[in-house]
Design an enzyme around this catalytic site. Structure first.
Site, PDB file in Angstrom:
ATOM      1  N   ARG A  45     -46.180  -4.617  20.152  1.00 36.81           N
ATOM      2  CA  ARG A  45     -46.113  -5.490  21.330  1.00 36.81           C
ATOM      3  C   ARG A  45     -47.401  -6.256  21.584  1.00 36.81           C
ATOM      4  NH1 ARG A  45     -47.311  -4.521  26.185  1.00 36.81           N
ATOM      5  NH2 ARG A  45     -47.193  -2.261  26.013  1.00 36.81           N
ATOM      6  N   TYR A  99     -31.788 -28.370  24.318  1.00 35.24           N
ATOM      7  CA  TYR A  99     -30.926 -27.218  24.044  1.00 35.24           C
ATOM      8  C   TYR A  99     -30.472 -26.579  25.365  1.00 35.24           C
ATOM      9  CZ  TYR A  99     -29.726 -22.513  22.416  1.00 35.24           C
ATOM     10  OH  TYR A  99     -29.092 -21.329  22.175  1.00 35.24           O
ATOM     11  N   ASP A 171     -39.886 -28.332  20.636  1.00 37.68           N
ATOM     12  CA  ASP A 171     -38.962 -27.408  19.991  1.00 37.68           C
ATOM     13  C   ASP A 171     -38.605 -28.068  18.658  1.00 37.68           C
ATOM     14  OD1 ASP A 171     -36.717 -26.058  19.061  1.00 37.68           O
ATOM     15  OD2 ASP A 171     -35.942 -25.656  21.071  1.00 37.68           O
ATOM     16  N   LYS A 196     -32.296 -19.995  13.341  1.00 40.90           N
ATOM     17  CA  LYS A 196     -31.602 -21.108  12.684  1.00 40.90           C
ATOM     18  C   LYS A 196     -32.124 -21.307  11.252  1.00 40.90           C
ATOM     19  CE  LYS A 196     -29.912 -21.133  16.774  1.00 40.90           C
ATOM     20  NZ  LYS A 196     -30.404 -21.986  17.857  1.00 40.90           N
TER      21      LYS A 196
HETATM   22  C1  LIG Z   1     -30.787 -21.753  19.143  1.00 37.41           C
HETATM   23  C2  LIG Z   1     -31.831 -22.605  19.715  1.00 37.41           C
HETATM   24  C3  LIG Z   1     -32.757 -22.098  20.637  1.00 37.41           C
HETATM   25  C4  LIG Z   1     -32.706 -20.685  21.165  1.00 37.41           C
HETATM   26  O1  LIG Z   1     -32.976 -19.770  20.163  1.00 37.41           O
HETATM   27  P1  LIG Z   1     -32.441 -18.232  20.172  1.00 37.41           P
HETATM   28  O2  LIG Z   1     -32.996 -17.696  18.909  1.00 37.41           O
HETATM   29  O3  LIG Z   1     -30.958 -18.289  20.244  1.00 37.41           O
HETATM   30  O4  LIG Z   1     -33.023 -17.602  21.395  1.00 37.41           O
HETATM   31  C5  LIG Z   1     -33.718 -22.955  21.112  1.00 37.41           C
HETATM   32  N1  LIG Z   1     -33.777 -24.239  20.726  1.00 37.41           N
HETATM   33  C6  LIG Z   1     -32.898 -24.768  19.849  1.00 37.41           C
HETATM   34  C7  LIG Z   1     -33.015 -26.204  19.471  1.00 37.41           C
HETATM   35  C8  LIG Z   1     -31.895 -23.976  19.307  1.00 37.41           C
HETATM   36  O5  LIG Z   1     -31.015 -24.502  18.460  1.00 37.41           O
END
Ligand SMILES: *Cc1c(COP(=O)(O)O)cnc(C)c1O
Length: 379
Positions: A45, A99, A171, A196
């Site tokens: 952590r 998102y 992001d 992803k």
């Molecule tokens: C899926 C996604 C997230 C969130 O991610 P998790 O791993 O599901 O918490 C944030 N931003 C984008 C662009 C995403 O596709």
């Protein structure tokens, strides 16, 4: 390691040496580490155990950052970055088209904790400038966006932030570090949902923040209180996945480009959204800031029902999430955007016949046949 090649970085960066000269990072299945003869106090952590460190070194080299933190989900990374960097009374500008999970976070949590915000109605440069107030501390962007693949100019945003003394946050999930490295354009903080493309096999959940040492140190203080760290087993899987990141994403780029071009010519498709198409509204910006256009293609069916279309596919799987080696498809109207009212959907450009295709690494001709057959069936 001296290289600028993402291929080599993906395979080798972050390698740790050990007594057995193992090629792969061992999984350190330990939450307890001796401390008597070291300065460091290792604990999962605290975001500093060997499997986390190996990943951070690899990802930092890929994105060109000084440091980073590995989280147990993309949302853990995003929420911790925001809570770590900002205080009650600060204001953040969010672009249009983020998102859905972040919109939920903003509406449900930011407000309750006293952080002020503006969510833009469009992404024109003027709109970003007009939303900056004396208490504004950051601009938060996501490019390309989900699901309509809008593009925001990273150089313009980082320039605004430098002039106004704001932190720029992106992001970078949709592009992946293979197609876009925002730090080169002056962006301060890069976040990924590693669930992803970085994970790439639809089997792990993780997130990452990459930035300079100063901002990472600031976020770390909050991160160890929030406790969203990632366990060593999943770190190992993620490290293994990233070894093939360039190979996967480059194949997804070429497959997606061919599919976007092919769908553009089909009489049963009314619109195709893909930054690699010259017809895309911001193709020129995408061309300037991306080295590949990514694996997501969205499109609208002319006279067909999205549900029956998806049920007619045999290879491409209707499923949530994206970025895996297998092609998946979903209709945002009943998935990511299902909580919006009809008016809100119209405003966001989410129609009932919109589909978001996450292109995998299968043979592109098989994918195109699958799409064309499903289109035919429904005529
Ligand atoms: C899926 C996604 C997230 C969130 O991610 P998790 O791993 O599901 O918490 C944030 N931003 C984008 C662009 C995403 O596709």
């Amino acid at each position: 390691m001296q290289t600028n090649s993402k291929d080599t970085i993906c395979v080798h960066a972050g390698e740790q040496t050990n007594q057995f000269k193992s090629i792969n990072t061992p999984i350190y299945a330990s939450t307890a580490f001796g401390y008597l003869d070291t300065e460091e106090r290792l604990y999962p952590r605290y975001f500093n155990v060997p499997n986390q460190q190996a990943l951070i070194d690899k990802l930092s080299m890929l994105e060109g950052s000084e440091s980073g933190l590995i989280f147990s989900s993309g949302m853990a990374a995003i929420s911790t970055a925001i809570y770590g960097l900002f205080n009650k009374g600060d204001h953040i500008v969010f672009q249009k088209g983020l998102y859905g999970g972040i919109i939920n976070f903003i509406l449900h949590d930011l407000e309750r904790f006293g952080i002020d915000y503006t969510i833009l109605e469009n992404n024109f440069t003027e709109s970003f400038l007009n939303a900056i107030f004396p208490h504004t501390k950051a601009i938060y962007i996501e490019t390309p966006t989900n699901p309509l693949l809008s593009i925001v100019d990273m150089a313009v945003i980082s320039e605004i932030c430098r002039k106004k003394n704001l932190t720029s946050i992106i992001d970078n999930t949709f592009a992946s570090p293979v197609n876009q490295t925002p730090i080169k354009f002056g962006i301060d903080v890069v976040i990924h949902s590693a669930t992803k493309y970085l994970g790439g096999h639809s089997d792990i959940t993780a997130g990452v923040i990459l930035s300079n040492k100063q901002l990472i140190a600031k976020i770390s203080k909050t991160a160890l209180n929030m406790g969203g760290s990632l366990d060593s087993f999943t770190c190992y899987l993620l490290e293994r996945s990233i070894k093939t990141l360039t190979v996967r994403v480059e194949k997804q780029n070429t497959n997606a480009q061919k599919i976007a071009e092919s769908l553009s010519e089909h009489p049963s498709i009314s619109k195709v959204f893909y930054p690699g198409l010259p017809s895309h509204a911001n193709h020129d910006i995408a061309h300037r800031q991306m080295s590949g256009y990514g694996g997501i293609v969205s499109f609208e069916l002319k006279n067909q029902n999205a549900d029956t279309f998806m049920r007619s596919l045999t290879l491409i799987k209707p499923a949530l999430s994206l970025g895996g080696v297998e092609s998946t498809i979903c209709d945002p109207s009943t998935t990511s955007h299902r909580h919006l009212t009809i008016e809100q959907k119209a405003k966001e450009g989410i129609s009932d016949n919109l589909l978001r295709l996450s292109v995998g690494i299968e043979d592109v001709n098989d994918l195109i046949s699958d799409l064309y057959n499903a289109l035919k069936t429904n005529k």
